[in-house]
Design a protein around this motif. Structure first.
Motif, PDB file in Angstrom:
ATOM      1  N   ALA A 119       0.855  -1.188   0.000  1.00  0.00           N
ATOM      2  CA  ALA A 119       0.000   0.000   0.000  1.00  0.00           C
ATOM      3  C   ALA A 119       0.891   1.239   0.000  1.00  0.00           C
ATOM      4  CB  ALA A 119      -0.918  -0.007   1.213  1.00  0.00           C
ATOM      5  N   HIS A 120       0.883   1.997  -1.100  1.00  0.00           N
ATOM      6  CA  HIS A 120       1.729   3.193  -1.186  1.00  0.00           C
ATOM      7  C   HIS A 120       1.093   4.367  -0.465  1.00  0.00           C
ATOM      8  CE1 HIS A 120       4.155   0.968  -3.959  1.00  0.00           C
ATOM      9  NE2 HIS A 120       3.068   0.677  -4.645  1.00  0.00           N
ATOM     10  N   GLN A 121      -0.210   4.293  -0.309  1.00  0.00           N
ATOM     11  CA  GLN A 121      -0.913   5.329   0.448  1.00  0.00           C
ATOM     12  C   GLN A 121      -1.622   4.642   1.613  1.00  0.00           C
ATOM     13  OE1 GLN A 121      -3.416   6.796  -2.775  1.00  0.00           O
ATOM     14  NE2 GLN A 121      -2.057   8.543  -3.054  1.00  0.00           N
ATOM     15  N   SER A 122      -2.114   5.442   2.531  1.00  0.00           N
ATOM     16  CA  SER A 122      -2.864   4.816   3.621  1.00  0.00           C
ATOM     17  C   SER A 122      -4.181   4.273   3.067  1.00  0.00           C
ATOM     18  CB  SER A 122      -3.089   5.820   4.746  1.00  0.00           C
ATOM     19  OG  SER A 122      -3.641   7.003   4.231  1.00  0.00           O
ATOM     20  N   LEU A 123      -4.751   3.321   3.786  1.00  0.00           N
ATOM     21  CA  LEU A 123      -5.966   2.666   3.314  1.00  0.00           C
ATOM     22  C   LEU A 123      -7.129   2.971   4.258  1.00  0.00           C
ATOM     23  CD1 LEU A 123      -4.630  -0.915   2.405  1.00  0.00           C
ATOM     24  CD2 LEU A 123      -4.718   1.128   0.965  1.00  0.00           C
ATOM     25  N   ALA A 124      -8.239   3.383   3.673  1.00  0.00           N
ATOM     26  CA  ALA A 124      -9.471   3.588   4.436  1.00  0.00           C
ATOM     27  C   ALA A 124     -10.477   2.579   3.897  1.00  0.00           C
ATOM     28  CB  ALA A 124      -9.979   5.017   4.260  1.00  0.00           C
ATOM     29  N   ILE A 125     -10.592   1.467   4.598  1.00  0.00           N
ATOM     30  CA  ILE A 125     -11.418   0.373   4.110  1.00  0.00           C
ATOM     31  C   ILE A 125     -12.780   0.442   4.787  1.00  0.00           C
ATOM     32  CG2 ILE A 125     -11.590  -2.133   3.835  1.00  0.00           C
ATOM     33  CD1 ILE A 125      -9.203  -0.883   2.359  1.00  0.00           C
ATOM     34  N   GLY A 126     -13.809   0.520   3.983  1.00  0.00           N
ATOM     35  CA  GLY A 126     -15.162   0.714   4.502  1.00  0.00           C
ATOM     36  C   GLY A 126     -15.617  -0.442   5.354  1.00  0.00           C
ATOM     37  N   LYS A 159     -13.730   8.608  11.943  1.00  0.00           N
ATOM     38  CA  LYS A 159     -14.090   7.465  11.095  1.00  0.00           C
ATOM     39  C   LYS A 159     -13.030   6.390  11.218  1.00  0.00           C
ATOM     40  CE  LYS A 159     -16.210  10.631   7.803  1.00  0.00           C
ATOM     41  NZ  LYS A 159     -17.625  10.455   8.134  1.00  0.00           N
ATOM     42  N   GLN A 160     -13.476   5.149  11.215  1.00  0.00           N
ATOM     43  CA  GLN A 160     -12.568   4.020  11.363  1.00  0.00           C
ATOM     44  C   GLN A 160     -12.412   3.305  10.022  1.00  0.00           C
ATOM     45  OE1 GLN A 160     -11.181   3.191  14.344  1.00  0.00           O
ATOM     46  NE2 GLN A 160     -12.340   4.660  15.577  1.00  0.00           N
ATOM     47  N   SER A 161     -11.298   2.615   9.891  1.00  0.00           N
ATOM     48  CA  SER A 161     -11.138   1.708   8.763  1.00  0.00           C
ATOM     49  C   SER A 161     -11.242   0.293   9.313  1.00  0.00           C
ATOM     50  CB  SER A 161      -9.752   1.914   8.151  1.00  0.00           C
ATOM     51  OG  SER A 161      -9.438   0.857   7.266  1.00  0.00           O
ATOM     52  N   LEU A 162     -11.680  -0.646   8.495  1.00  0.00           N
ATOM     53  CA  LEU A 162     -11.560  -2.044   8.894  1.00  0.00           C
ATOM     54  C   LEU A 162     -10.067  -2.329   9.093  1.00  0.00           C
ATOM     55  CD1 LEU A 162     -13.925  -4.081   6.531  1.00  0.00           C
ATOM     56  CD2 LEU A 162     -14.198  -3.713   8.982  1.00  0.00           C
ATOM     57  N   VAL A 176      -2.214   1.541  12.437  1.00  0.00           N
ATOM     58  CA  VAL A 176      -3.132   2.554  11.919  1.00  0.00           C
ATOM     59  C   VAL A 176      -2.605   3.936  12.270  1.00  0.00           C
ATOM     60  CG1 VAL A 176      -5.245   1.167  11.992  1.00  0.00           C
ATOM     61  CG2 VAL A 176      -4.537   2.410  14.015  1.00  0.00           C
ATOM     62  N   GLN A 177      -3.071   4.922  11.576  1.00  0.00           N
ATOM     63  CA  GLN A 177      -2.721   6.293  11.894  1.00  0.00           C
ATOM     64  C   GLN A 177      -4.002   7.107  11.899  1.00  0.00           C
ATOM     65  OE1 GLN A 177      -0.153   6.717   8.460  1.00  0.00           O
ATOM     66  NE2 GLN A 177      -1.703   7.912   7.392  1.00  0.00           N
ATOM     67  N   ARG A 178      -4.040   8.093  12.767  1.00  0.00           N
ATOM     68  CA  ARG A 178      -5.190   8.990  12.784  1.00  0.00           C
ATOM     69  C   ARG A 178      -4.788  10.233  12.010  1.00  0.00           C
ATOM     70  NH1 ARG A 178      -6.977  13.184  15.936  1.00  0.00           N
ATOM     71  NH2 ARG A 178      -9.231  13.396  16.130  1.00  0.00           N
ATOM     72  N   THR A 179      -5.568  10.529  11.026  1.00  0.00           N
ATOM     73  CA  THR A 179      -5.232  11.627  10.140  1.00  0.00           C
ATOM     74  C   THR A 179      -6.395  12.597  10.083  1.00  0.00           C
ATOM     75  OG1 THR A 179      -4.054  10.018   8.813  1.00  0.00           O
ATOM     76  CG2 THR A 179      -4.383  12.165   7.836  1.00  0.00           C
ATOM     77  N   LEU A 180      -6.058  13.870  10.114  1.00  0.00           N
ATOM     78  CA  LEU A 180      -7.098  14.871   9.943  1.00  0.00           C
ATOM     79  C   LEU A 180      -7.177  15.168   8.463  1.00  0.00           C
ATOM     80  CD1 LEU A 180      -8.903  16.394  11.910  1.00  0.00           C
ATOM     81  CD2 LEU A 180      -7.300  18.288  11.787  1.00  0.00           C
ATOM     82  N   ARG A 181      -8.335  14.961   7.897  1.00  0.00           N
ATOM     83  CA  ARG A 181      -8.501  15.194   6.464  1.00  0.00           C
ATOM     84  C   ARG A 181      -9.381  16.417   6.266  1.00  0.00           C
ATOM     85  NH1 ARG A 181      -4.667  12.531   3.850  1.00  0.00           N
ATOM     86  NH2 ARG A 181      -4.730  10.290   4.150  1.00  0.00           N
TER      87      ARG A 181
END
Ligand SMILES: [Zn+2]
Length: 435
Positions: A13-20, A29-32, A136-141
């Motif tokens: 994964a070259h970018q972070s993943l936000a899996i629904g 918001k959480q990712s699986l 995991v990382q918590r990111t402010l988007r």
């Protein structure tokens, strides 16, 4: 029906993943914690559709799509390397007081059960089918407008699977289309998330159907992902014993339940060829375990097929993956921190904080860095605060703000400008869509 070959899947994964997961509202918001097989399958199907168009009747390649995504290949879940499933049969000390407590664990599907920790005499905790060690990382988007101001209502925090990590999974079946390494987007194609390269090993792997690890010789089946199992009447059931007996070709009356650690789950999904959502179904949750005593020795080929092809419905979507007689679960020693790979560059602190992933942010950074660089030539004693209308901490989270501030107040802006230009080129070239 012949045996299907199993293949290892490797992904970066070259970018972070936000899996629904379940739909969430609100600020956080959480990712699986993993990539379900259905997500991998959907991501590959999107690539196919970009190559060949929608698989509607009349598309000359439609049959290939159906073969790949609805019929002959099973897409298993992808797990972040270093993560481990804690099965529902896992038992460990609830409040460890000593090192012995902290290290003690049993697997109730294999070991004799314990209700109390033998070291402190207090209560135990059991596994929940959770994945341990997920990074995991918590990111402010924030979505920024052209002036670099966050658009109202578009600011949110999200827990995402960390970028730059490797994932592993298994795919059962084979199709030539899958032979090429591909770039896919997991969790939806956005500028900041999901870009992953995926490679499927051409060589097939042997999936072990190990002999029983229990003194009574019972068979242990552990669900490594959710499984959709129905009874004779087609109703969803949380009891997999009939289905296991059927797959092993054994008479149901010769199979005796020796323990079940099962939790329900709900799964949804998409019908890929039509693009329509599937209704949510009751499933056996990931991490569930069942132990069965078999009067008759099962056919080794059928046992192997159970280990490779799994159980239940919707297996092409990645449901129903199992392990047969897996090693008993043991509590892992605390993991040593992994050192990140370093490439010294002015942009590193920005990259580490996901500031180079979105076109809006990158354009904003480039514009402001140019201004600072120009101003510095004109007046070496200028103050960065005077230069901007917007308040930087409102645009980014603390770590991001610190990185931006470090760049602006250092002597590096002039060096950073051409590098940011190159990043922007790469990002926009990357996002060009052939359609
Ligand atoms: Zn204890």
């Amino acid at each position: 029906m012949s045996d299907m070959p199993a293949h290892e899947v490797h992904a970066i994964a070259h970018q972070s993943l936000a899996i629904g997961g379940p739909a969430e509202v609100g600020f956080d918001k959480q990712s699986l914690p993993y990539v379900p097989g259905s997500t991998l399958r959907g991501a590959l199907a999107s690539v196919w559709i970009r190559e060949h168009g929608k698989p509607t009747p009349g598309n000359p390649h439609r049959e290939e799509f159906i073969e790949l995504f609805e019929r002959s290949v099973q897409f298993g879940p992808l797990l972040q390397e270093g993560t481990e499933l804690v099965p529902l049969s896992a038992v460990f000390c609830k409040y460890p007081r000593t090192a012995e407590c902290a290290n003690w664990s049993i697997d109730a599907a294999v070991d004799p059960g314990a209700h109390l920790c033998p070291h402190c005499g207090h209560g135990t905790e059991t596994g929940k089918g959770q994945l341990q060690g997920v990074r995991v990382q918590r990111t402010l988007r924030a979505r920024l407008d052209v002036r670099g101001v966050p658009i109202d209502g578009h600011l949110f925090a999200r827990h995402e699977l960390e970028r730059g990590l490797a994932y592993r999974g298994r795919l059962v079946g084979h199709h030539p289309w899958l032979a090429h390494e591909r770039t896919i987007w997991l969790g939806g194609k956005t500028s900041t998330n999901g870009r992953t390269t995926i490679r499927i090993d051409p060589a097939s792997v042997q999936v072990p159907a190990a002999p029983s690890r229990r003194p009574d010789g019972a068979l242990v089946v552990r669900f490594t992902g959710p499984a959709v199992i129905v009874d004779d009447a087609g109703r969803p059931t949380l009891d997999p014993v009939d289905e296991i007996a059927r797959v092993l070709g054994l008479d149901r009356s010769s199979v005796e339940d020796r323990g079940a650690w099962i939790r329900p789950d709900r799964v949804g999904g998409w019908h890929l060829a039509s693009g329509l959502p599937k209704p949510a179904e009751i499933a056996i949750a990931q991490g569930s375990v069942v132990a069965l005593h078999l009067q008759d020795e099962p056919d080794p080929a059928r046992l192997r097929r159970l280990a490779v092809e799994g159980l239940g419905l919707r297996r092409t979507e990645g449901f129903g993956t199992v392990e047969v007689n897996p090693p008993p679960w043991r509590k892992a020693p605390p993991a040593a921190p992994v050192a990140p790979v370093r490439h010294p560059s002015v942009l590193d602190p920005l990259r580490e904080r996901d500031l180079l992933d979105s076109e809006e942010t990158l354009r904003w950074l480039l514009d402001r860095t140019r201004r600072v660089a120009v101003e510095r030539v004109r007046n070496p004693r200028f103050s960065v605060e005077e230069l901007f209308q917007e308040r930087i901490p409102l645009l980014f989270d603390d770590a991001q703000t610190a990185a931006v501030w470090d760049l602006f107040t250092s002597d590096r802006p002039a060096t950073a400008v051409p590098m940011l230009e190159r990043e922007l080129d790469l990002l926009t070239a990357d996002r060009e869509d052939p359609t």
